[in-house]
Design a protein around this motif. Structure first.
Motif, PDB file in Angstrom:
ATOM      1  N   SER A  87       0.821  -1.211   0.000  1.00 22.10           N
ATOM      2  CA  SER A  87       0.000   0.000   0.000  1.00 22.10           C
ATOM      3  C   SER A  87       0.853   1.258   0.000  1.00 22.10           C
ATOM      4  O   SER A  87       0.614   2.199  -0.776  1.00 22.10           O
ATOM      5  CB  SER A  87      -0.927   0.007   1.227  1.00 22.10           C
ATOM      6  OG  SER A  87      -1.800  -1.102   1.208  1.00 22.10           O
ATOM      7  N   THR A  88       1.871   1.295   0.846  1.00 18.06           N
ATOM      8  CA  THR A  88       2.684   2.512   0.948  1.00 18.06           C
ATOM      9  C   THR A  88       3.636   2.672  -0.221  1.00 18.06           C
ATOM     10  O   THR A  88       4.079   3.783  -0.516  1.00 18.06           O
ATOM     11  CB  THR A  88       3.479   2.519   2.273  1.00 18.06           C
ATOM     12  OG1 THR A  88       4.192   1.278   2.423  1.00 18.06           O
ATOM     13  CG2 THR A  88       2.558   2.704   3.455  1.00 18.06           C
ATOM     14  N   LEU A  89       3.949   1.577  -0.918  1.00 22.70           N
ATOM     15  CA  LEU A  89       4.767   1.701  -2.127  1.00 22.70           C
ATOM     16  C   LEU A  89       3.953   2.213  -3.306  1.00 22.70           C
ATOM     17  O   LEU A  89       4.423   3.041  -4.091  1.00 22.70           O
ATOM     18  CB  LEU A  89       5.396   0.352  -2.488  1.00 22.70           C
ATOM     19  CG  LEU A  89       6.718  -0.024  -1.815  1.00 22.70           C
ATOM     20  CD1 LEU A  89       7.182  -1.391  -2.306  1.00 22.70           C
ATOM     21  CD2 LEU A  89       7.797   1.018  -2.101  1.00 22.70           C
ATOM     22  N   LEU A  90       2.728   1.734  -3.438  1.00 20.60           N
ATOM     23  CA  LEU A  90       1.909   2.084  -4.605  1.00 20.60           C
ATOM     24  C   LEU A  90       1.223   3.437  -4.458  1.00 20.60           C
ATOM     25  O   LEU A  90       0.991   4.125  -5.444  1.00 20.60           O
ATOM     26  CB  LEU A  90       0.861   0.992  -4.852  1.00 20.60           C
ATOM     27  CG  LEU A  90       1.408  -0.395  -5.219  1.00 20.60           C
ATOM     28  CD1 LEU A  90       0.273  -1.372  -5.478  1.00 20.60           C
ATOM     29  CD2 LEU A  90       2.317  -0.305  -6.448  1.00 20.60           C
ATOM     30  N   TRP A  91       0.877   3.816  -3.229  1.00 17.92           N
ATOM     31  CA  TRP A  91       0.209   5.106  -2.993  1.00 17.92           C
ATOM     32  C   TRP A  91       0.986   5.879  -1.934  1.00 17.92           C
ATOM     33  O   TRP A  91       0.733   5.745  -0.740  1.00 17.92           O
ATOM     34  CB  TRP A  91      -1.234   4.878  -2.540  1.00 17.92           C
ATOM     35  CG  TRP A  91      -2.050   4.153  -3.562  1.00 17.92           C
ATOM     36  CD1 TRP A  91      -2.573   4.661  -4.712  1.00 17.92           C
ATOM     37  CD2 TRP A  91      -2.422   2.763  -3.537  1.00 17.92           C
ATOM     38  NE1 TRP A  91      -3.246   3.684  -5.404  1.00 17.92           N
ATOM     39  CE2 TRP A  91      -3.171   2.514  -4.709  1.00 17.92           C
ATOM     40  CE3 TRP A  91      -2.202   1.718  -2.640  1.00 17.92           C
ATOM     41  CZ2 TRP A  91      -3.691   1.258  -5.009  1.00 17.92           C
ATOM     42  CZ3 TRP A  91      -2.714   0.456  -2.930  1.00 17.92           C
ATOM     43  CH2 TRP A  91      -3.452   0.238  -4.100  1.00 17.92           C
ATOM     44  N   GLN A  92       1.944   6.666  -2.394  1.00 17.97           N
ATOM     45  CA  GLN A  92       2.862   7.330  -1.465  1.00 17.97           C
ATOM     46  C   GLN A  92       2.341   8.714  -1.074  1.00 17.97           C
ATOM     47  O   GLN A  92       2.743   9.737  -1.623  1.00 17.97           O
ATOM     48  CB  GLN A  92       4.264   7.425  -2.063  1.00 17.97           C
ATOM     49  CG  GLN A  92       4.891   6.052  -2.271  1.00 17.97           C
ATOM     50  CD  GLN A  92       6.373   6.123  -2.590  1.00 17.97           C
ATOM     51  OE1 GLN A  92       6.959   7.190  -2.641  1.00 17.97           O
ATOM     52  NE2 GLN A  92       6.977   4.971  -2.803  1.00 17.97           N
TER      53      GLN A  92
END
Length: 397
Positions: free
Chosen positions: A157-162
């Motif tokens: 999640s944090t890689l794709l939506w930063q």
């Protein structure tokens, strides 16, 4: 009689200031090492508290967001000499590294550090330190498949939506997963303790914590003030950090670098330098604030990033027993701790790895520094010095 009590109180505050400042000057090695130093000094040597009370306080600091070692130091000061004792203990432990990092930032201002070899070396040090933190935390916080799955969810999640909102959302979802999956998680028998602070004071602190968290963004939009925006960014980052000082890195990076307040090179250089000074990792904010707005900015950033931790430890002390003996709350915290591992891995890749490991020789230096830290167990300041020297040599090749 009042005068005698006053003298005793003043003497206690001076003693707290002396001991905490000495710890602030000598406590290298990160939060876990700090807790060891505290135990040796406050429990074994000075006997300011017993083993059980110290363990209770450490458990509370681990439960709350924020820098655990700083919160334990504040709690010890409170138990020794009330709220003022907590403030004095915090100042003593934090001020040495704050001064050192503000001076470092002021020295760097005005210089083009983007292409400096030693700065590149410090960025590689950041890779090593965060990787080491991830290994230790993953072992303790993701021991089973359920928590590994939560960590994977947080990572993806944090890689794709930063965005800053993504990290807050991930923590909330992880708490819900933990609540559902581990609400029957078995722990040791219930424990209880007493802390010398009134519930009315604690309630005010909690109201201030949540009030600032929700009102500062509104004030920021209404006023358009740079200083309010700066305070809001650091306060929000300090409010959402579960898992220790390393987790503040991605939160601050998302707040500051995209807004153009600080370059990525300066950001990571400061993070590397923070590893070389004693005291809490949250003093990284002092460096960032000083780069942005001089020494005044360093002080404002320091106050803003530590204020949530201070308000939470004071606010939670009287209510700690009820919280930690609730199995559903324990389950939520297990989920949050697992998500922290995923957030750290995400931060290791972007921005740390992608801006530091640019060639095979960079990876080779990182492997050497990692071995020095993990296998040879050299102190962090030696890793920082070796990284700076290694980065300088790389530019000569």
């Amino acid at each position: 009689m009042k005068q005698t009590n006053s003298k005793r109180g003043f003497k206690a505050l001076l003693e707290i200031l002396f001991v905490s400042t000495r710890l602030g000057l000598t406590s290298f090695g990160g939060p876990t090492a700090h807790l060891g130093y505290f135990h040796e000094e406050y429990v074994r040597r000075r006997r300011w508290m017993d083993e059980k009370s110290y363990a209770d306080l450490v458990a509370l600091a681990q439960f709350l967001p924020g820098p655990a070692s700083s919160q334990v130091g504040i709690g010890i000061g409170v138990m020794r000499a009330g709220v003022l004792g907590g403030i004095i203990s915090f100042i003593g432990f934090t001020l040495p590294s704050v001064v050192a990092l503000i001076l470092f930032a002021l020295l760097l201002n005005g210089f083009d550090i983007g292409n400096a070899g030693w700065i590149h070396g410090l960025k590689i040090v950041a890779v090593v330190v965060v990787a080491h933190a991830i290994l230790g935390m993953a072992k303790n916080l993701t021991p089973d498949l359920k928590r590994k799955a939560i960590a994977l969810f947080a990572l993806v999640s944090t890689l794709l939506w930063q965005t800053a909102f993504t990290q807050v959302g991930v923590i909330l979802v992880a708490a819900l997963f933990g609540f559902l999956l581990f609400k029957k998680h078995k722990e040791n028998e219930e424990v209880s303790s007493q802390f010398p602070i009134g519930k009315s004071v604690s309630a005010i602190c909690l109201l201030l914590f949540f009030g600032l968290l929700f009102l500062l963004p509104v004030i920021r939009e209404v006023t358009g003030s740079y200083w309010v925006a700066m305070f809001d960014s650091f306060y929000r980052s300090g409010s959402l950090v579960f898992g220790g000082g390393h987790v503040v890195l991605p939160l601050l990076e998302q707040e500051l670098v995209p807004n153009g307040w600080i370059s990525e090179e300066a950001f990571l250089a400061g993070y590397g330098a923070t590893q070389a000074v004693p005291g809490p990792l949250f003093t990284f904010a002092a460096y960032l604030g000083a780069v942005m707005k001089g020494w005044q900015g360093g002080l404002v950033a320091t106050i803003a990033v530590f204020l949530p931790a201070f308000l939470l430890i004071l606010g939670a002390l009287p209510f700690w027993d009820a919280l930690r003996n609730n199995p559903k709350i324990k389950g939520a915290i297990l989920g949050v701790n697992a998500a922290v591992v995923g957030i750290l891995i995400s931060a290791l890749y972007q921005p740390i790895w992608t801006s530091s490991i640019l060639a095979p020789i960079d990876f080779a230096l990182a492997a050497i520094l990692f071995s020095m830290l993990v296998y040879w167990k050299l102190p962090p300041w030696m890793i920082v010095v070796a990284g700076a020297i290694g980065g300088t040599l790389l530019t000569l090749l």
